[in-house]
Enzyme design. Sequence first.
Site, PDB file in Angstrom:
ATOM      1  N   GLU A 122       0.829  -1.215   0.000  1.00 51.14           N
ATOM      2  CA  GLU A 122       0.000   0.000   0.000  1.00 51.14           C
ATOM      3  C   GLU A 122       0.866   1.268   0.000  1.00 51.14           C
ATOM      4  O   GLU A 122       0.400   2.348   0.358  1.00 51.14           O
ATOM      5  CB  GLU A 122      -0.934   0.014   1.222  1.00 51.14           C
ATOM      6  CG  GLU A 122      -1.832  -1.194   1.368  1.00 51.14           C
ATOM      7  CD  GLU A 122      -2.854  -1.353   0.247  1.00 51.14           C
ATOM      8  OE1 GLU A 122      -2.855  -0.538  -0.696  1.00 51.14           O
ATOM      9  OE2 GLU A 122      -3.626  -2.321   0.300  1.00 51.14           O
ATOM     10  N   HIS A 145      -2.930   2.198   8.325  1.00 51.82           N
ATOM     11  CA  HIS A 145      -4.025   1.431   7.737  1.00 51.82           C
ATOM     12  C   HIS A 145      -4.196   0.151   8.528  1.00 51.82           C
ATOM     13  O   HIS A 145      -3.206  -0.481   8.928  1.00 51.82           O
ATOM     14  CB  HIS A 145      -3.693   1.119   6.270  1.00 51.82           C
ATOM     15  CG  HIS A 145      -4.551   0.045   5.673  1.00 51.82           C
ATOM     16  ND1 HIS A 145      -5.920   0.157   5.589  1.00 51.82           N
ATOM     17  CD2 HIS A 145      -4.245  -1.173   5.138  1.00 51.82           C
ATOM     18  CE1 HIS A 145      -6.414  -0.932   5.009  1.00 51.82           C
ATOM     19  NE2 HIS A 145      -5.419  -1.761   4.736  1.00 51.82           N
ATOM     20  N   HIS A 147      -7.420  -3.178   9.743  1.00 54.57           N
ATOM     21  CA  HIS A 147      -8.694  -3.841   9.473  1.00 54.57           C
ATOM     22  C   HIS A 147      -9.461  -4.039  10.788  1.00 54.57           C
ATOM     23  O   HIS A 147      -9.678  -5.186  11.208  1.00 54.57           O
ATOM     24  CB  HIS A 147      -8.452  -5.208   8.824  1.00 54.57           C
ATOM     25  CG  HIS A 147      -7.556  -5.192   7.613  1.00 54.57           C
ATOM     26  ND1 HIS A 147      -6.882  -6.309   7.171  1.00 54.57           N
ATOM     27  CD2 HIS A 147      -7.251  -4.202   6.732  1.00 54.57           C
ATOM     28  CE1 HIS A 147      -6.186  -6.015   6.073  1.00 54.57           C
ATOM     29  NE2 HIS A 147      -6.381  -4.729   5.799  1.00 54.57           N
ATOM     30  N   GLU A 175     -17.775  11.083  22.733  1.00 53.96           N
ATOM     31  CA  GLU A 175     -16.446  11.601  22.362  1.00 53.96           C
ATOM     32  C   GLU A 175     -16.265  11.821  20.860  1.00 53.96           C
ATOM     33  O   GLU A 175     -15.402  12.597  20.448  1.00 53.96           O
ATOM     34  CB  GLU A 175     -15.380  10.586  22.793  1.00 53.96           C
ATOM     35  CG  GLU A 175     -15.130  10.537  24.282  1.00 53.96           C
ATOM     36  CD  GLU A 175     -14.540  11.840  24.786  1.00 53.96           C
ATOM     37  OE1 GLU A 175     -13.457  12.203  24.328  1.00 53.96           O
ATOM     38  OE2 GLU A 175     -15.193  12.486  25.626  1.00 53.96           O
ATOM     39  N   HIS A 216     -13.027  -3.310   3.549  1.00 57.05           N
ATOM     40  CA  HIS A 216     -11.598  -3.654   3.649  1.00 57.05           C
ATOM     41  C   HIS A 216     -11.023  -3.185   4.989  1.00 57.05           C
ATOM     42  O   HIS A 216     -10.473  -3.987   5.736  1.00 57.05           O
ATOM     43  CB  HIS A 216     -10.832  -3.023   2.474  1.00 57.05           C
ATOM     44  CG  HIS A 216      -9.363  -3.314   2.499  1.00 57.05           C
ATOM     45  ND1 HIS A 216      -8.649  -3.674   1.387  1.00 57.05           N
ATOM     46  CD2 HIS A 216      -8.456  -3.287   3.516  1.00 57.05           C
ATOM     47  CE1 HIS A 216      -7.385  -3.890   1.714  1.00 57.05           C
ATOM     48  NE2 HIS A 216      -7.235  -3.647   3.002  1.00 57.05           N
TER      49      HIS A 216
HETATM   50  P1  13P Z   1       0.921  -5.426   3.052  1.00 52.78           P
HETATM   51  O1  13P Z   1       1.322  -6.719   3.731  1.00 52.78           O
HETATM   52  O2  13P Z   1       1.505  -5.317   1.675  1.00 52.78           O
HETATM   53  O3  13P Z   1       1.237  -4.237   3.920  1.00 52.78           O
HETATM   54  O4  13P Z   1      -0.646  -5.458   2.822  1.00 52.78           O
HETATM   55  C1  13P Z   1      -1.541  -5.588   3.888  1.00 52.78           C
HETATM   56  C2  13P Z   1      -2.858  -4.920   3.648  1.00 52.78           C
HETATM   57  O5  13P Z   1      -3.542  -4.601   4.596  1.00 52.78           O
HETATM   58  C3  13P Z   1      -3.302  -4.665   2.274  1.00 52.78           C
HETATM   59  O6  13P Z   1      -4.349  -3.740   2.248  1.00 52.78           O
HETATM   60 ZN    ZN Z   2      -5.545  -3.779   4.144  1.00 54.29          ZN
END
Ligand code: 13P
Ligand code: ZN
Length: 282
Positions: A122, A145, A147, A175, A216
Amino acid sequence: MKNIYEAKFLKEFCSVAANMYRLGWDERNGGNISYLLEEEEVKEYLNLNHIFRTMPFMGWNETAFDASPIAGKIFLVTGTGKYFKNVKDDPETNLGIIRIAKNGKNMELLWGFKDGGRPTSEFPAHMMSHMARLGVDPENRVVMHCHPTYTLAMNYVHELDEAKFTHTLWQMSTECIVVFPDGVGVLPWMVCGTREIGEATAKKMEEYRLVVWGMHGIYGAGKTLDETFGLIETVEKAAQVYMLTAHLPRINTITDAQLKELATCFGVTPRAGIFTQEDKKR
Ligand code: 13P
Ligand code: ZN
């Protein structure tokens, strides 16, 4: 030269990655972080003239993008395919310190990725987001980033509409409007790791510090690792409350009038256009 394992930036990065893993936001290699470092602080620990490798930005399936606006900048970044759970115990394999080359097309490895690894897939989204955020806030340092479970779950049962998504989150915890009055940007599902999703994320980052990637995960940006972590943590907590209550009759809610009262009291300006949502009781 000082020992890099004593560097505050590395210690803090490892501890934030460990916390993200502990909270279930980063299964396997899920998620990535990039942290813009000050040259002054890095040169206490590394010889900045020693480049281990020079790499093109993009992986096997991509075309390059132009990072010349951030040429010379140094980032601590997670590696592609590397597990968050392993970062703390072996930072030199799972992380790297890279400098954007003068041509804005390559990166120079100054430390880490010791098994031949490279930055996250990313990387385009991270670097383009850094460029976008630095344009609106010169103090921005972090792009993160991950999940997070409840935020992701919410994506499946809530409309992926920025105003509605933001409004629901604001209602889920007092909050929220104080922590992210600027709201949450939302992108539809897209193929990850591409220049296209990078460009779309960066466009949102011109306006938002938080961007949901439909079905995602989420992107956050901030001045410090703590601030960025805190933004995502606050969204995730609100999403958890939503997922724990969405299927139940709503008896009470935080009204728009109360949200506005909070904003006034804490001196924040809520994003325009969010309060046009119906104050649903459900
Ligand atoms: P990477 O292992 O390349 O960082 O990818 C993980 C990810 O969350 C892809 O969106
Ligand atoms: Zn991801």
